[in-house]
Motif scaffolding. Structure first.
Motif, PDB file in Angstrom:
ATOM      1  N   GLU A 278       0.789  -1.221   0.000  1.00 53.44           N
ATOM      2  CA  GLU A 278       0.000   0.000   0.000  1.00 53.44           C
ATOM      3  C   GLU A 278       0.827   1.280   0.000  1.00 53.44           C
ATOM      4  N   VAL A 279       2.119   1.176   0.175  1.00 50.85           N
ATOM      5  CA  VAL A 279       2.977   2.355   0.327  1.00 50.85           C
ATOM      6  C   VAL A 279       3.052   3.138  -0.987  1.00 50.85           C
ATOM      7  N   SER A 280       3.184   4.455  -0.873  1.00 53.89           N
ATOM      8  CA  SER A 280       3.316   5.322  -2.047  1.00 53.89           C
ATOM      9  C   SER A 280       4.475   4.867  -2.932  1.00 53.89           C
ATOM     10  N   ARG A 281       4.288   5.025  -4.229  1.00 52.89           N
ATOM     11  CA  ARG A 281       5.329   4.680  -5.200  1.00 52.89           C
ATOM     12  C   ARG A 281       6.239   5.870  -5.513  1.00 52.89           C
ATOM     13  N   ALA A 282       6.055   6.985  -4.815  1.00 49.23           N
ATOM     14  CA  ALA A 282       6.807   8.210  -5.112  1.00 49.23           C
ATOM     15  C   ALA A 282       8.308   8.037  -4.910  1.00 49.23           C
ATOM     16  N   ARG A 283       8.708   7.225  -3.937  1.00 51.58           N
ATOM     17  CA  ARG A 283      10.145   7.052  -3.661  1.00 51.58           C
ATOM     18  C   ARG A 283      10.889   6.505  -4.877  1.00 51.58           C
ATOM     19  N   ALA A 284      10.200   5.782  -5.762  1.00 56.64           N
ATOM     20  CA  ALA A 284      10.850   5.163  -6.922  1.00 56.64           C
ATOM     21  C   ALA A 284      11.401   6.193  -7.898  1.00 56.64           C
ATOM     22  N   ALA A 285      10.933   7.435  -7.830  1.00 53.17           N
ATOM     23  CA  ALA A 285      11.406   8.482  -8.730  1.00 53.17           C
ATOM     24  C   ALA A 285      12.378   9.430  -8.042  1.00 53.17           C
ATOM     25  N   CYS A 286      12.948   9.018  -6.916  1.00 53.12           N
ATOM     26  CA  CYS A 286      13.897   9.846  -6.162  1.00 53.12           C
ATOM     27  C   CYS A 286      15.309   9.275  -6.281  1.00 53.12           C
ATOM     28  N   GLY A 287      16.307  10.180  -6.208  1.00 52.46           N
ATOM     29  CA  GLY A 287      17.689   9.757  -6.326  1.00 52.46           C
ATOM     30  C   GLY A 287      18.056   9.432  -7.766  1.00 52.46           C
ATOM     31  N   THR A 288      19.311   9.050  -7.951  1.00 56.37           N
ATOM     32  CA  THR A 288      19.803   8.646  -9.268  1.00 56.37           C
ATOM     33  C   THR A 288      20.480   7.297  -9.145  1.00 56.37           C
ATOM     34  N   ASP A 289      21.004   6.797 -10.240  1.00 60.46           N
ATOM     35  CA  ASP A 289      21.668   5.492 -10.220  1.00 60.46           C
ATOM     36  C   ASP A 289      22.919   5.501  -9.351  1.00 60.46           C
ATOM     37  N   ASP A 290      23.488   6.702  -9.123  1.00 60.76           N
ATOM     38  CA  ASP A 290      24.729   6.809  -8.366  1.00 60.76           C
ATOM     39  C   ASP A 290      24.578   7.513  -7.026  1.00 60.76           C
ATOM     40  N   ASP A 291      23.451   8.184  -6.812  1.00 64.12           N
ATOM     41  CA  ASP A 291      23.295   9.021  -5.621  1.00 64.12           C
ATOM     42  C   ASP A 291      21.905   8.832  -5.032  1.00 64.12           C
ATOM     43  N   ARG A 292      21.845   8.126  -3.922  1.00 63.85           N
ATOM     44  CA  ARG A 292      20.571   7.848  -3.272  1.00 63.85           C
ATOM     45  C   ARG A 292      19.890   9.118  -2.762  1.00 63.85           C
ATOM     46  N   ALA A 293      20.684  10.109  -2.389  1.00 62.58           N
ATOM     47  CA  ALA A 293      20.144  11.321  -1.783  1.00 62.58           C
ATOM     48  C   ALA A 293      19.792  12.407  -2.801  1.00 62.58           C
ATOM     49  N   ALA A 294      20.018  12.174  -4.085  1.00 62.19           N
ATOM     50  CA  ALA A 294      19.686  13.185  -5.101  1.00 62.19           C
ATOM     51  C   ALA A 294      18.181  13.463  -5.081  1.00 62.19           C
ATOM     52  N   PRO A 295      17.770  14.669  -5.491  1.00 54.68           N
ATOM     53  CA  PRO A 295      16.348  15.033  -5.432  1.00 54.68           C
ATOM     54  C   PRO A 295      15.472  14.115  -6.274  1.00 54.68           C
ATOM     55  N   CYS A 296      14.192  14.134  -5.950  1.00 58.98           N
ATOM     56  CA  CYS A 296      13.210  13.392  -6.753  1.00 58.98           C
ATOM     57  C   CYS A 296      12.982  14.143  -8.065  1.00 58.98           C
ATOM     58  N   THR A 297      12.775  13.410  -9.129  1.00 57.80           N
ATOM     59  CA  THR A 297      12.450  14.044 -10.396  1.00 57.80           C
ATOM     60  C   THR A 297      10.964  14.378 -10.443  1.00 57.80           C
ATOM     61  N   GLY A 298      10.623  15.497 -11.081  1.00 54.06           N
ATOM     62  CA  GLY A 298       9.227  15.852 -11.293  1.00 54.06           C
ATOM     63  C   GLY A 298       8.683  15.343 -12.606  1.00 54.06           C
ATOM     64  N   ASP A 299       9.569  14.724 -13.399  1.00 52.38           N
ATOM     65  CA  ASP A 299       9.179  14.233 -14.715  1.00 52.38           C
ATOM     66  C   ASP A 299       8.776  12.771 -14.600  1.00 52.38           C
ATOM     67  N   THR A 300       7.519  12.528 -14.197  1.00 50.63           N
ATOM     68  CA  THR A 300       7.025  11.172 -14.009  1.00 50.63           C
ATOM     69  C   THR A 300       5.683  11.001 -14.726  1.00 50.63           C
ATOM     70  N   TYR A 301       5.353   9.755 -14.980  1.00 53.47           N
ATOM     71  CA  TYR A 301       4.056   9.436 -15.579  1.00 53.47           C
ATOM     72  C   TYR A 301       3.710   8.010 -15.180  1.00 53.47           C
ATOM     73  N   GLU A 302       2.449   7.817 -14.812  1.00 53.67           N
ATOM     74  CA  GLU A 302       2.012   6.507 -14.340  1.00 53.67           C
ATOM     75  C   GLU A 302       0.782   6.058 -15.120  1.00 53.67           C
ATOM     76  N   VAL A 303       0.791   4.810 -15.551  1.00 56.20           N
ATOM     77  CA  VAL A 303      -0.381   4.239 -16.226  1.00 56.20           C
ATOM     78  C   VAL A 303      -0.761   2.940 -15.525  1.00 56.20           C
ATOM     79  N   THR A 304      -2.034   2.654 -15.518  1.00 54.49           N
ATOM     80  CA  THR A 304      -2.549   1.439 -14.915  1.00 54.49           C
ATOM     81  C   THR A 304      -3.076   0.520 -16.002  1.00 54.49           C
ATOM     82  N   ILE A 305      -2.575  -0.726 -16.012  1.00 53.65           N
ATOM     83  CA  ILE A 305      -3.038  -1.720 -16.973  1.00 53.65           C
ATOM     84  C   ILE A 305      -3.970  -2.679 -16.257  1.00 53.65           C
ATOM     85  N   ARG A 306      -5.167  -2.827 -16.798  1.00 53.13           N
ATOM     86  CA  ARG A 306      -6.137  -3.750 -16.220  1.00 53.13           C
ATOM     87  C   ARG A 306      -6.818  -4.514 -17.347  1.00 53.13           C
ATOM     88  N   HIS A 307      -6.821  -5.828 -17.233  1.00 49.68           N
ATOM     89  CA  HIS A 307      -7.437  -6.692 -18.249  1.00 49.68           C
ATOM     90  C   HIS A 307      -6.877  -6.402 -19.651  1.00 49.68           C
TER      91      HIS A 307
END
Length: 409
Positions: free
Chosen positions: A208-237
């Protein structure tokens, strides 16, 4: 490697003689003249505790040895019911009916690091439950507990195959998103951190936890800011049901897959309108033709009977580890006492030295510090009892662990 040599030299192998129903393998290395606590937990499963001398004092070590060749003895994944969830080792072990249990992978503890974005508590490495992938590995720079030279391989795991043999390996995500416009590469599965420019999938196993953390940091820096450039789609059936510019929260339905894209991944997903056909395929691939029955992230310490070069020889901490002997047929769960007691803990070099003295051909480091916990089932009550002295005398909730089961007492 000074500490490996010195610790191993201070230990002598002693054979276990607990009768015909106990494990037949040499089970413990103990300091010469040191008392060893031994208890047979079940047929083929033995608990032992002993003290290891170090340059800083003594370290108390707890080991559970399981003979996977014994009928009814098996190992499995402790799992709190969701990837982004945590429970204590003793609670998970008791709920699962385990004879013994130990904590598992390092996990996301970024509470407060990204304002307004909660930590997920999800494990860093890949994991497999009942032969099916639960999650893939976060980028190496986003992992917790990473200590050179342990790791450039963020996909390293310990697990047991469907053949019943334990092994160390790597689990690499291979996935694709099929759309009418073509295929997109899947870059993540139920991960608290996605690679930059990628698309990740979240299933009902995420929680149930928010998925927002997945768009934070970079491949080399865990503490880097979250990106605002995100998009989410839901696939059902098999079709796009909903779209959003922001990561969502709440449970994912069993018949649903949520795709979250960041940067270039977000731009690719913006081309998918509601009603568009879409399907997601993925697997976690290893180097072996034998699939894992279960697996979880773990850092290698010993390969082919040799401790890895360059292991830290300075920092002593409470440790947890898993060792493999007898061609994958014997497991050793090892944990030390925490910082609150008189035990000094072990350096990584010393930890490898102890495991090497226990005849482990392969071994991996699990999460340590306040997470280091080993528990066994009490014979009369069936309750799980923590055997090591915990950090601050408190059992920390963790995202997974390793359980030992026995059908025979």
């Amino acid at each position: 490697m000074r500490s490996v040599t010195s610790v191993a030299a201070a230990l002598v192998l002693v054979s276990v003689a607990l009768g015909s129903d106990s494990t037949a393998h040499p089970a413990v290395a103990a300091p010469a003249g040191s008392a060893v606590v031994r208890e047979q937990l079940a047929t083929g499963v033995v608990y032992e505790a002993f003290t290891v001398p170090t340059a800083r004092g003594s370290a108390r070590v707890h080991v559970v040895t399981a003979d996977l060749e014994r009928p009814g003895v098996a190992a499995g994944l402790l799992y709190p019911g969701a990837v982004a969830a945590r429970k204590t080792v003793s609670r998970m072990g008791e709920e699962a009916g385990a004879v013994a249990a130990i904590n598992g992978d390092f996990f996301d503890m970024t509470e407060g690091q990204h304002p307004g974005v909660p930590a997920t508590g999800a494990a860093s490495g890949p994991s497999v439950l009942n032969g099916r992938p639960l999650k893939a590995a976060v980028p190496v720079g986003q992992r917790f507990g990473r200590t050179e030279p342990l790791g450039d391989a963020d996909e390293d795991v310990f697990g047991v195959g469907v053949d019943g043999r334990a092994r160390m390996d790597r689990l690499v995500l291979h996935g694709r998103i099929r759309t009418p416009q073509g295929e997109l590469v899947l870059g993540g599965l139920n991960q608290y951190a996605l690679p930059v420019d990628s698309i990740g999938a979240f299933t009902a196993q995420w929680g149930e936890v928010s998925r927002a953390r997945a768009a934070c940091g970079t491949d080399d820096d865990r503490a880097a800011p979250c990106t605002g450039d995100t998009y989410e789609v839901t696939i059902r059936h098999g079709r796009i049901a909903t779209v959003s510019d922001a990561p969502g929260t709440g449970p994912v339905d069993p018949d649903t897959t949520v795709l979250l894209g960041r940067e270039a991944g977000a731009r690719a997903l913006r081309g998918l309108a509601p009603g568009t056909p879409a399907a997601v395929d993925y697997r976690l691939a290893s180097s072996s033709p034998v699939p894992f029955a279960f697996a979880l992230g773990a850092y290698p310490l010993i390969r082919d009977h040799r401790p890895l070069p360059g292991l830290d020889d300075v920092t002593a901490e409470p440790r947890a580890a898993i060792g493999i002997a007898d061609g994958g047929h014997t497991l050793r769960l090892l944990s030390t006492d925490g910082r609150s007691g008189t035990s000094t803990g072990l350096t990584l070099g010393e930890l490898a030295g102890v495991l090497h003295s226990l005849d482990c051909a392969q071994a991996s480091q699990l999460d340590g510090g306040g997470s280091a916990t080993i528990a066994t089932r009490a014979p009369v009550t069936g309750r799980a009892v923590v055997r090591n002295n915990l950090h601050h005398d408190q059992e920390r909730p963790v995202p997974n662990g390793i359980a030992i089961f026995s059908a025979r007492r």
